[in-house]
Design a protein around this motif. Structure first.
Motif, PDB file in Angstrom:
ATOM      1  N   MET A 262       0.579  -1.093  -0.021  1.00  0.00           N
ATOM      2  CA  MET A 262      -0.068   0.051  -0.135  1.00  0.00           C
ATOM      3  C   MET A 262       0.514   1.035  -0.299  1.00  0.00           C
ATOM      4  O   MET A 262       2.026   1.182   0.917  1.00  0.00           O
ATOM      5  CB  MET A 262      -0.909  -0.172   1.369  1.00  0.00           C
ATOM      6  N   TYR A 263       0.801   1.419  -0.932  1.00  0.00           N
ATOM      7  CA  TYR A 263       1.505   3.466  -0.780  1.00  0.00           C
ATOM      8  C   TYR A 263       0.577   4.535  -0.099  1.00  0.00           C
ATOM      9  O   TYR A 263      -0.346   4.347  -0.322  1.00  0.00           O
ATOM     10  CB  TYR A 263       1.537   3.825  -2.799  1.00  0.00           C
ATOM     11  N   ALA A 264       1.010   5.590   0.022  1.00  0.00           N
ATOM     12  CA  ALA A 264       0.188   6.961   0.487  1.00  0.00           C
ATOM     13  C   ALA A 264       0.678   8.282  -0.110  1.00  0.00           C
ATOM     14  O   ALA A 264       1.114   8.270  -0.379  1.00  0.00           O
ATOM     15  CB  ALA A 264       0.732   6.400   2.298  1.00  0.00           C
ATOM     16  N   LEU A 265      -0.783   8.987  -0.273  1.00  0.00           N
ATOM     17  CA  LEU A 265      -0.417  10.709  -0.898  1.00  0.00           C
ATOM     18  C   LEU A 265      -0.211  10.851   0.030  1.00  0.00           C
ATOM     19  O   LEU A 265      -1.126  10.719   1.150  1.00  0.00           O
ATOM     20  CB  LEU A 265      -1.325  11.188  -1.474  1.00  0.00           C
ATOM     21  N   HIS A 266       0.348  11.995   0.367  1.00  0.00           N
ATOM     22  CA  HIS A 266       0.585  12.661   2.109  1.00  0.00           C
ATOM     23  C   HIS A 266      -0.224  14.536   1.621  1.00  0.00           C
ATOM     24  O   HIS A 266      -0.488  14.814   2.344  1.00  0.00           O
ATOM     25  CB  HIS A 266       1.376  13.219   2.292  1.00  0.00           C
ATOM     26  N   ASP A 267      -0.694  14.370   0.242  1.00  0.00           N
ATOM     27  CA  ASP A 267      -1.348  15.648   0.683  1.00  0.00           C
ATOM     28  C   ASP A 267      -2.148  15.836  -0.449  1.00  0.00           C
ATOM     29  O   ASP A 267      -1.937  15.190  -1.692  1.00  0.00           O
ATOM     30  CB  ASP A 267      -0.557  16.900   0.967  1.00  0.00           C
ATOM     31  N   PHE A 268      -3.059  17.151  -1.051  1.00  0.00           N
ATOM     32  CA  PHE A 268      -3.145  16.915  -2.498  1.00  0.00           C
ATOM     33  C   PHE A 268      -2.635  17.512  -3.198  1.00  0.00           C
ATOM     34  O   PHE A 268      -2.858  17.510  -4.451  1.00  0.00           O
ATOM     35  CB  PHE A 268      -4.725  17.953  -1.961  1.00  0.00           C
ATOM     36  N   GLN A 269      -1.516  18.161  -3.003  1.00  0.00           N
ATOM     37  CA  GLN A 269      -0.358  18.356  -4.097  1.00  0.00           C
ATOM     38  C   GLN A 269      -0.454  17.020  -4.876  1.00  0.00           C
ATOM     39  O   GLN A 269      -0.180  17.753  -5.694  1.00  0.00           O
ATOM     40  CB  GLN A 269       0.632  19.635  -3.177  1.00  0.00           C
ATOM     41  N   ASP A 270      -0.067  16.219  -4.089  1.00  0.00           N
ATOM     42  CA  ASP A 270       0.054  14.610  -4.872  1.00  0.00           C
ATOM     43  C   ASP A 270      -1.162  14.549  -5.211  1.00  0.00           C
ATOM     44  O   ASP A 270      -0.717  14.008  -7.086  1.00  0.00           O
ATOM     45  CB  ASP A 270       0.668  13.985  -3.732  1.00  0.00           C
ATOM     46  N   LEU A 271      -2.459  14.302  -5.095  1.00  0.00           N
ATOM     47  CA  LEU A 271      -3.035  14.101  -6.282  1.00  0.00           C
ATOM     48  C   LEU A 271      -3.191  14.454  -7.439  1.00  0.00           C
ATOM     49  O   LEU A 271      -2.978  14.749  -9.006  1.00  0.00           O
ATOM     50  CB  LEU A 271      -4.143  14.001  -5.254  1.00  0.00           C
ATOM     51  N   ILE A 272      -2.778  16.416  -7.052  1.00  0.00           N
ATOM     52  CA  ILE A 272      -2.894  17.378  -8.217  1.00  0.00           C
ATOM     53  C   ILE A 272      -2.355  16.569  -9.155  1.00  0.00           C
ATOM     54  O   ILE A 272      -1.999  16.820 -10.766  1.00  0.00           O
ATOM     55  CB  ILE A 272      -3.085  18.546  -7.815  1.00  0.00           C
ATOM     56  N   ASN A 273      -0.907  16.808  -8.800  1.00  0.00           N
ATOM     57  CA  ASN A 273       0.609  16.434  -9.946  1.00  0.00           C
ATOM     58  C   ASN A 273       0.688  14.868 -10.509  1.00  0.00           C
ATOM     59  O   ASN A 273       1.113  14.857 -11.287  1.00  0.00           O
ATOM     60  CB  ASN A 273       1.891  16.655  -8.414  1.00  0.00           C
ATOM     61  N   ILE A 274      -0.404  14.078  -9.994  1.00  0.00           N
ATOM     62  CA  ILE A 274      -0.143  12.644 -10.419  1.00  0.00           C
ATOM     63  C   ILE A 274      -1.454  12.767 -11.443  1.00  0.00           C
ATOM     64  O   ILE A 274      -0.757  11.574 -12.353  1.00  0.00           O
ATOM     65  CB  ILE A 274      -1.149  11.859  -9.569  1.00  0.00           C
ATOM     66  N   LEU A 275      -2.737  13.616 -11.221  1.00  0.00           N
ATOM     67  CA  LEU A 275      -3.402  13.823 -12.020  1.00  0.00           C
ATOM     68  C   LEU A 275      -3.213  14.504 -13.449  1.00  0.00           C
ATOM     69  O   LEU A 275      -3.710  14.076 -14.525  1.00  0.00           O
ATOM     70  CB  LEU A 275      -4.437  14.331 -11.484  1.00  0.00           C
ATOM     71  N   GLY A 276      -2.199  14.955 -13.062  1.00  0.00           N
ATOM     72  CA  GLY A 276      -1.616  16.137 -14.198  1.00  0.00           C
ATOM     73  C   GLY A 276      -0.526  15.725 -14.633  1.00  0.00           C
ATOM     74  O   GLY A 276       0.308  16.068 -15.630  1.00  0.00           O
ATOM     75  N   LEU A 277      -0.218  14.696 -14.384  1.00  0.00           N
ATOM     76  CA  LEU A 277       0.970  13.703 -15.013  1.00  0.00           C
ATOM     77  C   LEU A 277       2.509  14.722 -14.842  1.00  0.00           C
ATOM     78  O   LEU A 277       3.995  14.269 -15.336  1.00  0.00           O
ATOM     79  CB  LEU A 277       1.001  13.635 -16.168  1.00  0.00           C
ATOM     80  N   ASN A 278       2.636  15.878 -13.291  1.00  0.00           N
ATOM     81  CA  ASN A 278       3.498  16.145 -13.012  1.00  0.00           C
ATOM     82  C   ASN A 278       4.479  15.189 -12.199  1.00  0.00           C
ATOM     83  O   ASN A 278       5.821  14.666 -12.930  1.00  0.00           O
ATOM     84  CB  ASN A 278       3.796  17.175 -12.317  1.00  0.00           C
ATOM     85  N   TYR A 279       4.021  13.843 -11.679  1.00  0.00           N
ATOM     86  CA  TYR A 279       4.299  12.874 -10.894  1.00  0.00           C
ATOM     87  C   TYR A 279       4.898  11.778 -11.890  1.00  0.00           C
ATOM     88  O   TYR A 279       3.483  11.707 -13.040  1.00  0.00           O
ATOM     89  CB  TYR A 279       4.350  12.562  -9.868  1.00  0.00           C
ATOM     90  N   GLY A 280       5.199  11.087 -11.766  1.00  0.00           N
ATOM     91  CA  GLY A 280       5.387   9.333 -12.223  1.00  0.00           C
ATOM     92  C   GLY A 280       4.424   8.406 -12.079  1.00  0.00           C
ATOM     93  O   GLY A 280       3.695   8.471 -10.907  1.00  0.00           O
ATOM     94  N   ILE A 281       4.030   7.743 -12.792  1.00  0.00           N
ATOM     95  CA  ILE A 281       2.882   6.910 -13.282  1.00  0.00           C
ATOM     96  C   ILE A 281       3.014   5.035 -12.142  1.00  0.00           C
ATOM     97  O   ILE A 281       4.051   4.734 -13.666  1.00  0.00           O
ATOM     98  CB  ILE A 281       1.916   6.836 -13.598  1.00  0.00           C
ATOM     99  N   PHE A 282       2.383   4.901 -12.270  1.00  0.00           N
ATOM    100  CA  PHE A 282       3.141   3.327 -11.768  1.00  0.00           C
ATOM    101  C   PHE A 282       2.152   2.303 -11.872  1.00  0.00           C
ATOM    102  O   PHE A 282       1.386   2.487 -12.395  1.00  0.00           O
ATOM    103  CB  PHE A 282       3.272   2.924 -10.235  1.00  0.00           C
ATOM    104  N   ASP A 283       2.962   1.095 -12.902  1.00  0.00           N
ATOM    105  CA  ASP A 283       2.029  -0.129 -12.909  1.00  0.00           C
ATOM    106  C   ASP A 283       1.197  -0.204 -12.470  1.00  0.00           C
ATOM    107  O   ASP A 283       1.486  -0.805 -11.002  1.00  0.00           O
ATOM    108  CB  ASP A 283       2.597  -0.958 -13.882  1.00  0.00           C
ATOM    109  N   PRO A 284      -0.879  -0.397 -11.806  1.00  0.00           N
ATOM    110  CA  PRO A 284      -1.390  -0.212 -11.235  1.00  0.00           C
ATOM    111  C   PRO A 284      -1.495  -1.488  -9.925  1.00  0.00           C
ATOM    112  O   PRO A 284      -1.824  -2.252  -9.186  1.00  0.00           O
ATOM    113  CB  PRO A 284      -3.108   0.278 -11.130  1.00  0.00           C
TER     114      PRO A 284
END
Length: 138
Positions: free
Chosen positions: A1-23
């Motif tokens: 289980m991985y964790a997001l620590h704030d809403f900025q992470d959510l925004i950065n994942i949805l915007g593909l600013n962060y890496g995306i791991f194979d789910p």
């Protein structure tokens, strides 16, 4: 289980600013990137590649988010100390759990100060989070 620590992470994942791991692989503990993240691509073509990637992996992005658990913790600290603690969590993960280093690879800026605060972050949780121990020095 991985964790997001704030809403900025959510925004950065949805915007593909962060890496995306194979789910699918992430659910069995394998950290394999499908997209490295726009923040790593400083070229003029980065945004174009980002749009192309989004078209190709948008369902994976939503699936990836669906397997993440979001945890909230109240931290009574100013923003600089909060970022330092966040950085210490990243360094702790990187140094003590090399099998999960893909979550904080060497090119990822982990913002801990050089000088420690001589504090201990005590974490209580109902579920185990990979790489997060009950006590993390900061």
């Amino acid at each position: 289980m991985y964790a997001l620590h704030d809403f900025q992470d959510l925004i950065n994942i949805l915007g593909l600013n962060y890496g995306i791991f194979d789910p699918e692989k992430a659910q069995i503990g394998i950290s394999e990137l499908l997209w490295k993240g726009l923040w790593r691509d400083k070229t003029a073509d980065g945004p174009s590649r980002q749009i192309e990637a989004y078209q190709a992996i948008q369902k994976d992005v939503i699936r990836y988010l669906s397997i993440l658990n979001i945890f909230f913790a109240e931290v009574d600290a100013d923003n600089h100390l909060r970022k330092h603690i966040e950085g210490c969590i990243g360094w702790h993960l990187r140094n003590n759990y090399p099998e999960h280093k893909a979550l904080y690879p060497d090119d990822n800026h982990v913002g801990a100060r050089k000088e420690k605060e001589n504090g201990i972050l005590r974490v209580t949780m109902s579920e185990k989070i990979r790489g997060i121990d009950a006590a993390i020095p900061y």
